[in-house]
Design a protein around this motif. Structure first.
Motif, PDB file in Angstrom:
ATOM      1  N   ASP A   1     -12.445  13.886   9.602  1.00  0.00           N
ATOM      2  CA  ASP A   1     -12.112  14.558   8.351  1.00  0.00           C
ATOM      3  C   ASP A   1     -11.450  13.558   7.393  1.00  0.00           C
ATOM      4  O   ASP A   1     -10.347  13.077   7.664  1.00  0.00           O
ATOM      5  N   PRO A   2     -12.074  13.252   6.268  1.00  0.00           N
ATOM      6  CA  PRO A   2     -11.502  12.275   5.336  1.00  0.00           C
ATOM      7  C   PRO A   2     -10.229  12.760   4.642  1.00  0.00           C
ATOM      8  O   PRO A   2      -9.482  11.954   4.104  1.00  0.00           O
ATOM      9  N   THR A   3      -9.979  14.049   4.682  1.00  0.00           N
ATOM     10  CA  THR A   3      -8.765  14.567   4.032  1.00  0.00           C
ATOM     11  C   THR A   3      -7.542  14.470   4.931  1.00  0.00           C
ATOM     12  O   THR A   3      -6.416  14.611   4.456  1.00  0.00           O
ATOM     13  N   THR A   4      -7.757  14.225   6.224  1.00  0.00           N
ATOM     14  CA  THR A   4      -6.608  14.107   7.144  1.00  0.00           C
ATOM     15  C   THR A   4      -6.544  12.737   7.829  1.00  0.00           C
ATOM     16  O   THR A   4      -5.500  12.362   8.343  1.00  0.00           O
ATOM     17  N   THR A   5      -7.644  11.998   7.841  1.00  0.00           N
ATOM     18  CA  THR A   5      -7.657  10.666   8.451  1.00  0.00           C
ATOM     19  C   THR A   5      -7.020   9.681   7.482  1.00  0.00           C
ATOM     20  O   THR A   5      -7.358   9.663   6.295  1.00  0.00           O
ATOM     21  N   THR A   6      -6.082   8.867   7.965  1.00  0.00           N
ATOM     22  CA  THR A   6      -5.418   7.898   7.088  1.00  0.00           C
ATOM     23  C   THR A   6      -6.145   6.554   7.136  1.00  0.00           C
ATOM     24  O   THR A   6      -6.867   6.253   8.090  1.00  0.00           O
ATOM     25  N   VAL A   7      -5.905   5.760   6.120  1.00  0.00           N
ATOM     26  CA  VAL A   7      -6.541   4.440   6.063  1.00  0.00           C
ATOM     27  C   VAL A   7      -6.111   3.557   7.225  1.00  0.00           C
ATOM     28  O   VAL A   7      -6.899   2.759   7.713  1.00  0.00           O
ATOM     29  N   THR A   8      -4.882   3.729   7.702  1.00  0.00           N
ATOM     30  CA  THR A   8      -4.438   2.916   8.848  1.00  0.00           C
ATOM     31  C   THR A   8      -5.173   3.295  10.126  1.00  0.00           C
ATOM     32  O   THR A   8      -5.274   2.482  11.047  1.00  0.00           O
ATOM     33  N   ASP A   9      -5.722   4.503  10.180  1.00  0.00           N
ATOM     34  CA  ASP A   9      -6.507   4.929  11.345  1.00  0.00           C
ATOM     35  C   ASP A   9      -7.853   4.212  11.423  1.00  0.00           C
ATOM     36  O   ASP A   9      -8.420   4.085  12.501  1.00  0.00           O
ATOM     37  N   VAL A  10      -8.374   3.777  10.287  1.00  0.00           N
ATOM     38  CA  VAL A  10      -9.735   3.231  10.263  1.00  0.00           C
ATOM     39  C   VAL A  10      -9.838   1.818   9.689  1.00  0.00           C
ATOM     40  O   VAL A  10     -10.912   1.233   9.696  1.00  0.00           O
ATOM     41  N   MET A  11      -8.739   1.268   9.196  1.00  0.00           N
ATOM     42  CA  MET A  11      -8.782  -0.060   8.571  1.00  0.00           C
ATOM     43  C   MET A  11      -9.077  -1.150   9.604  1.00  0.00           C
ATOM     44  O   MET A  11      -8.922  -0.958  10.813  1.00  0.00           O
ATOM     45  N   THR A  12      -9.482  -2.283   9.100  1.00  0.00           N
ATOM     46  CA  THR A  12      -9.629  -3.479   9.908  1.00  0.00           C
ATOM     47  C   THR A  12      -8.295  -4.208   9.838  1.00  0.00           C
ATOM     48  O   THR A  12      -7.846  -4.587   8.746  1.00  0.00           O
ATOM     49  N   ALA A  13      -7.643  -4.374  10.979  1.00  0.00           N
ATOM     50  CA  ALA A  13      -6.309  -4.965  10.992  1.00  0.00           C
ATOM     51  C   ALA A  13      -6.341  -6.481  10.845  1.00  0.00           C
ATOM     52  O   ALA A  13      -5.378  -7.078  10.345  1.00  0.00           O
ATOM     53  N   GLU A  14      -7.429  -7.115  11.252  1.00  0.00           N
ATOM     54  CA  GLU A  14      -7.517  -8.573  11.140  1.00  0.00           C
ATOM     55  C   GLU A  14      -7.780  -8.942   9.687  1.00  0.00           C
ATOM     56  O   GLU A  14      -8.782  -8.528   9.099  1.00  0.00           O
ATOM     57  N   ILE A  15      -6.855  -9.700   9.112  1.00  0.00           N
ATOM     58  CA  ILE A  15      -6.934 -10.050   7.698  1.00  0.00           C
ATOM     59  C   ILE A  15      -7.299 -11.531   7.579  1.00  0.00           C
ATOM     60  O   ILE A  15      -6.623 -12.388   8.131  1.00  0.00           O
ATOM     61  N   HIS A  16      -8.369 -11.801   6.837  1.00  0.00           N
ATOM     62  CA  HIS A  16      -8.772 -13.176   6.578  1.00  0.00           C
ATOM     63  C   HIS A  16      -8.339 -13.525   5.161  1.00  0.00           C
ATOM     64  O   HIS A  16      -8.515 -12.724   4.238  1.00  0.00           O
ATOM     65  N   HIS A  17      -7.770 -14.726   5.018  1.00  0.00           N
ATOM     66  CA  HIS A  17      -7.301 -15.105   3.688  1.00  0.00           C
ATOM     67  C   HIS A  17      -7.467 -16.603   3.458  1.00  0.00           C
ATOM     68  O   HIS A  17      -7.716 -17.366   4.386  1.00  0.00           O
ATOM     69  N   CYS A  18      -7.308 -16.966   2.196  1.00  0.00           N
ATOM     70  CA  CYS A  18      -7.299 -18.364   1.803  1.00  0.00           C
ATOM     71  C   CYS A  18      -6.220 -18.513   0.736  1.00  0.00           C
ATOM     72  O   CYS A  18      -5.500 -17.557   0.452  1.00  0.00           O
ATOM     73  N   ARG A  19      -6.132 -19.692   0.155  1.00  0.00           N
ATOM     74  CA  ARG A  19      -5.142 -19.989  -0.894  1.00  0.00           C
ATOM     75  C   ARG A  19      -5.870 -20.263  -2.211  1.00  0.00           C
ATOM     76  O   ARG A  19      -7.005 -20.721  -2.219  1.00  0.00           O
ATOM     77  N   ALA A  20      -5.189 -20.016  -3.317  1.00  0.00           N
ATOM     78  CA  ALA A  20      -5.795 -20.227  -4.633  1.00  0.00           C
ATOM     79  C   ALA A  20      -6.184 -21.683  -4.852  1.00  0.00           C
ATOM     80  O   ALA A  20      -7.150 -21.964  -5.553  1.00  0.00           O
ATOM     81  N   ASP A  21      -5.456 -22.617  -4.234  1.00  0.00           N
ATOM     82  CA  ASP A  21      -5.782 -24.028  -4.427  1.00  0.00           C
ATOM     83  C   ASP A  21      -6.775 -24.568  -3.405  1.00  0.00           C
ATOM     84  O   ASP A  21      -7.128 -25.742  -3.420  1.00  0.00           O
ATOM     85  N   ASP A  22      -7.288 -23.714  -2.523  1.00  0.00           N
ATOM     86  CA  ASP A  22      -8.364 -24.119  -1.614  1.00  0.00           C
ATOM     87  C   ASP A  22      -9.645 -24.308  -2.424  1.00  0.00           C
ATOM     88  O   ASP A  22      -9.878 -23.610  -3.416  1.00  0.00           O
TER      89      ASP A  22
END
Length: 172
Positions: free
Chosen positions: A95-116
């Motif tokens: 149910d999208p009205t009761t499921t929270t984003v933390t229940d379905v998000m991808t926890a692994e975060i990929h990032h870079c830097r602005a000067d890369d």
């Protein structure tokens, strides 16, 4: 981290296939290294940890994005993508009205830097099989997004190689 394959192609919206290394080399030939900060989007909207999937999907539609980081610029918990919503909510019958984003998000975060360099971002995207990266500053705060579309659009627009090909196609 595995390098971006030299023979990989990026396909432009106009249907012209271009090699990533040739486009980046074109930037180098003009004596500069294109940085992530030059192509990234600085407008980043966040989903709150307690937001429902419906709220996140509504926000994604309103601002026309395919993903939202969850949390805040200084404390990012994960990323929720349209694919997460499709597979972990719709396909799973939740149910999208009761499921929270933390229940379905991808926890692994990929990032870079602005000067890369964009090469670094492309290599990371390829090795992690993602199309977007959060951009963090020196204090690890989120300062933007960079997407494969952002990079390819900029490289294609700036590319003398593509400009020459377009001129030849148009008979100039």
């Amino acid at each position: 981290m595995a390098p971006f394959p030299a023979d990989a192609t990026l396909v432009a919206p106009i249907g012209i296939a271009c090699r990533h290394d040739a486009l980046v080399e074109d930037e180098r030939s003009r004596g500069r290294r294109l940085q992530v900060g030059e192509v990234m989007s600085r407008d980043v909207e966040f989903a709150a940890a307690g937001d429902t999937v419906q709220q996140a999907a509504t926000l994604m539609g309103e601002i026309d994005v395919g993903a939202l980081p969850v949390g805040s610029a200084v404390r990012t918990l994960g990323v929720v993508t349209a694919r997460d919503l499709l597979l972990r909510v719709c396909a799973a019958g939740r149910d999208p009205t009761t499921t929270t984003v933390t229940d379905v998000m991808t926890a692994e975060i990929h990032h870079c830097r602005a000067d890369d360099g964009v090469e670094t971002a492309l290599d990371l995207m390829a090795s992690r099989h993602v199309r977007r990266l959060l951009v963090r500053d020196g204090h690890d705060a989120v300062v933007g997004w960079v997407t494969l579309s952002d990079i390819s659009r900029r490289l294609l627009i700036d590319s003398g190689t593509v400009r020459t090909a377009l001129d030849e196609l148009s008979g100039r």
